[in-house]
Write an enzyme that holds these catalytic residues in place. Structure first.
Site, PDB file in Angstrom:
ATOM      1  N   CYS A  67       0.839  -1.212   0.000  1.00  0.00           N
ATOM      2  CA  CYS A  67       0.000   0.000   0.000  1.00  0.00           C
ATOM      3  C   CYS A  67       0.868   1.254   0.000  1.00  0.00           C
ATOM      4  O   CYS A  67       0.565   2.225  -0.700  1.00  0.00           O
ATOM      5  CB  CYS A  67      -0.933   0.009   1.216  1.00  0.00           C
ATOM      6  SG  CYS A  67      -2.051  -1.403   1.266  1.00  0.00           S
ATOM      7  N   ASP A  68       1.934   1.221   0.772  1.00  0.00           N
ATOM      8  CA  ASP A  68       2.893   2.315   0.820  1.00  0.00           C
ATOM      9  C   ASP A  68       3.486   2.525  -0.575  1.00  0.00           C
ATOM     10  O   ASP A  68       3.492   3.652  -1.099  1.00  0.00           O
ATOM     11  CB  ASP A  68       3.984   1.970   1.849  1.00  0.00           C
ATOM     12  CG  ASP A  68       5.084   3.005   1.941  1.00  0.00           C
ATOM     13  OD1 ASP A  68       5.855   3.161   0.967  1.00  0.00           O
ATOM     14  OD2 ASP A  68       5.203   3.646   2.993  1.00  0.00           O
TER      15      ASP A  68
END
Length: 173
Positions: A67-68
């Site tokens: 997600c980062d």
């Protein structure tokens, strides 16, 4: 009240099938409305960005590696996509999103929280029933609120097709 659709075996999370709440959004659909929260707790809806091309990046939580990386990638790409609003939606609390963006130097993406109602998650068919997280997905919506690109990532822990989403956004500028 209408029953919320449940879609089983559409995606997996760490190899295990999960149930998605809400109907599948398809290319050509009118984009469903939603209400999410900005980092300052103000409400944001689809109409908040009316008249713009929107690339909506959906992630389970900004505090995870994929997600980062996904949010950083779309943040970098957004700088070269004038006229495209890039929204990242997760169920992370707005305070956590604000902290994460500050630490990560994210300035070209607006992070939005669906923690309160799962309004986006249900309306776009990405709410994971078993986990109360959002499944990884990317939607591109044109200036007239038509859906022009959809990717529900089959395994939630995998990356989306960045290039295809970016090309879809460019194609409707």
């Amino acid at each position: 009240m209408t029953a919320i659709a449940e879609r089983k075996n559409t995606v997996t999370f760490k190899g295990n099938p999960v149930t998605l709440l809400g109907n599948e959004v398809k290319v050509g659909d009118q984009a469903p409305d939603f209400t999410v929260l900005a980092n300052d707790l103000s409400q944001v809806t689809l109409d908040s960005s009316k008249g713009s091309v929107r690339l909506i990046s959906v992630v389970p939580s900004l505090d995870t590696g994929v997600c980062d990386a996904q949010t950083r990638r779309f943040n970098e790409e957004a700088a070269s996509l004038p006229g495209v609003k890039v929204l990242t939606i997760s169920v992370d609390l707005p305070f956590a999103q604000k902290r994460w963006c500050g630490a990560a130097g994210i300035e070209n993406v607006q992070t939005l929280s669906d923690h309160r109602d799962l309004s986006f998650g249900i309306n776009y068919g990405v709410a994971i029933k078993e986990l109360r997280l959002l499944a990884r997905a990317v939607f591109v919506i044109d200036k007239n609120d038509k859906v022009v690109y959809v990717e529900y990532v089959p395994e939630v822990t995998n990356h989306p097709n960045y290039e295809a989403a970016i090309e879809a956004a460019k194609s409707v500028l």
